[in-house]
Design an enzyme around this catalytic site. Structure first.
Site, PDB file in Angstrom:
ATOM      1  N   LEU A   1       0.871  -1.171   0.000  1.00 38.94           N
ATOM      2  CA  LEU A   1       0.000   0.000   0.000  1.00 38.94           C
ATOM      3  C   LEU A   1       0.909   1.222   0.000  1.00 38.94           C
ATOM      4  O   LEU A   1       1.913   1.237   0.716  1.00 38.94           O
ATOM      5  CB  LEU A   1      -0.905   0.025   1.240  1.00 38.94           C
ATOM      6  CG  LEU A   1      -2.121  -0.905   1.238  1.00 38.94           C
ATOM      7  CD1 LEU A   1      -2.808  -0.865   2.601  1.00 38.94           C
ATOM      8  CD2 LEU A   1      -3.110  -0.522   0.144  1.00 38.94           C
ATOM      9  N   ASP A   2       0.568   2.228  -0.796  1.00 38.41           N
ATOM     10  CA  ASP A   2       1.466   3.369  -0.899  1.00 38.41           C
ATOM     11  C   ASP A   2       1.409   4.262   0.349  1.00 38.41           C
ATOM     12  O   ASP A   2       0.629   4.031   1.271  1.00 38.41           O
ATOM     13  CB  ASP A   2       1.211   4.170  -2.181  1.00 38.41           C
ATOM     14  CG  ASP A   2      -0.152   4.832  -2.216  1.00 38.41           C
ATOM     15  OD1 ASP A   2      -0.597   5.366  -1.185  1.00 38.41           O
ATOM     16  OD2 ASP A   2      -0.782   4.832  -3.293  1.00 38.41           O
ATOM     17  N   PHE A   3       2.229   5.283   0.364  1.00 35.34           N
ATOM     18  CA  PHE A   3       2.459   6.125   1.539  1.00 35.34           C
ATOM     19  C   PHE A   3       1.176   6.704   2.127  1.00 35.34           C
ATOM     20  O   PHE A   3       0.992   6.731   3.345  1.00 35.34           O
ATOM     21  CB  PHE A   3       3.418   7.258   1.145  1.00 35.34           C
ATOM     22  CG  PHE A   3       3.913   8.082   2.301  1.00 35.34           C
ATOM     23  CD1 PHE A   3       4.782   7.547   3.235  1.00 35.34           C
ATOM     24  CD2 PHE A   3       3.531   9.409   2.436  1.00 35.34           C
ATOM     25  CE1 PHE A   3       5.261   8.306   4.291  1.00 35.34           C
ATOM     26  CE2 PHE A   3       3.997  10.180   3.492  1.00 35.34           C
ATOM     27  CZ  PHE A   3       4.870   9.633   4.421  1.00 35.34           C
TER      28      PHE A   3
ATOM     29  N   SER B   1      -1.996   5.628   1.489  1.00 37.09           N
ATOM     30  CA  SER B   1      -3.110   4.682   1.539  1.00 37.09           C
ATOM     31  C   SER B   1      -3.082   3.922   2.859  1.00 37.09           C
ATOM     32  O   SER B   1      -2.037   3.747   3.469  1.00 37.09           O
ATOM     33  CB  SER B   1      -3.033   3.701   0.362  1.00 37.09           C
ATOM     34  OG  SER B   1      -3.122   4.385  -0.866  1.00 37.09           O
TER      35      SER B   1
ATOM     36  N   ARG C   1      -5.067   4.997  -7.928  1.00 32.30           N
ATOM     37  CA  ARG C   1      -4.647   6.402  -8.067  1.00 32.30           C
ATOM     38  C   ARG C   1      -4.493   6.780  -9.544  1.00 32.30           C
ATOM     39  O   ARG C   1      -4.855   7.893  -9.945  1.00 32.30           O
ATOM     40  CB  ARG C   1      -3.343   6.649  -7.298  1.00 32.30           C
ATOM     41  CG  ARG C   1      -3.528   6.511  -5.792  1.00 32.30           C
ATOM     42  CD  ARG C   1      -2.344   7.032  -5.016  1.00 32.30           C
ATOM     43  NE  ARG C   1      -2.545   6.825  -3.584  1.00 32.30           N
ATOM     44  CZ  ARG C   1      -3.237   7.639  -2.793  1.00 32.30           C
ATOM     45  NH1 ARG C   1      -3.788   8.737  -3.314  1.00 32.30           N
ATOM     46  NH2 ARG C   1      -3.379   7.387  -1.513  1.00 32.30           N
TER      47      ARG C   1
END
Length: 240
Positions: A104-106, A108, A193
């Site tokens: 999961l990105d920064f 999220s 995104r």
């Protein structure tokens, strides 16, 4: 069974990171099926016998699976050159060596599965197995009339093809604020995104609420819980 690079097999076993594994291979300290391997590009079956500096990796360790509610503003990694927090800043120190099932990105948050078992991680991440990931996304902007239709048919953005995404939309009266529910089966890098950007939608919040039927319902950010062995067996049964 899919063949994987030797460094990935070593890292999936929990012995060390992929980068450190590559160094071990180059240094001639790794044997696969009783032969010394020095080429990091070579691929092997996941049940191959791996020996490192005389020590045979234990492939019989019982698979463990944890559900971690990843908070925002941390990365899914052990370290970060930029000094940002990682998930390991929030995990209990007494856990075994774990690898993440996807990322999961920064910015999220939500479901992040962690396991000590490389085979389980591979099964759950492989797009061939159609493992569902469910996301709840709060966005701002105008939705085109064919928004759902385009996503559910599959869409291509800047040369990247995204498989069909099951989509539901709940909109405020102003038709500008929306809650989108996406069910994905691929999990490509920054998929949601990229899609929202394509439709000129601003993301206010992105939460992965479920992965392979495992939900964060009732949990708070930074909480972690161990998944029952029966569920792990069902995951192997349903997606292998």
């Amino acid at each position: 069974m899919e063949k994987l690079k030797i460094a990935k097999l070593i890292s999936m076993s929990g012995f060390c990171s992929r980068r450190d594994a590559e160094k071990l291979v180059v240094d001639g300290l790794v044997k696969v099926n009783d032969e010394i391997i020095t080429n990091v590009a070579e691929r092997f079956e996941q049940d191959a016998k791996i020996e490192i500096d005389g020590k045979i990796l234990n492939n019989s360790t019982a698979p463990l699976l944890y559900l971690f509610y990843k908070p925002i503003e941390c990365i899914t990694s052990k370290s970060d050159p930029s000094g940002r927090k990682t998930i390991f800043d929030f995990l209990p120190p007494n856990l075994p060596h774990l690898i993440s099932v996807g990322r999961l990105d920064f910015y999220s948050e939500g479901v992040l599965l962690l396991t000590n078992n490389g085979a389980l991680a591979t099964i759950l991440m492989s797009p061939k197995n159609f493992v569902p990931r469910i996301y709840k996304v709060k966005v701002y902007g105008s939705l085109p009339k064919d928004f759902k239709q385009k996503l559910e048919q599959g869409i291509e953005i800047e040369g990247i093809k995204y498989q069909a995404i099951k989509t539901s939309v709940t909109s405020d009266k102003d038709k500008k604020h929306h809650i989108l529910k996406f069910t994905l089966y691929e999990g490509k890098n920054r998929e949601i995104r990229n899609i929202c950007k394509f439709f000129n939608l601003k993301i206010d919040k992105l939460v992965r609420t479920e992965y392979a039927g495992i939900s964060i319902s009732g949990m708070k950010p930074c909480e972690i819980k161990q998944i029952d062995d029966k569920i792990i067996k069902n995951l192997f049964k349903n997606y292998s």
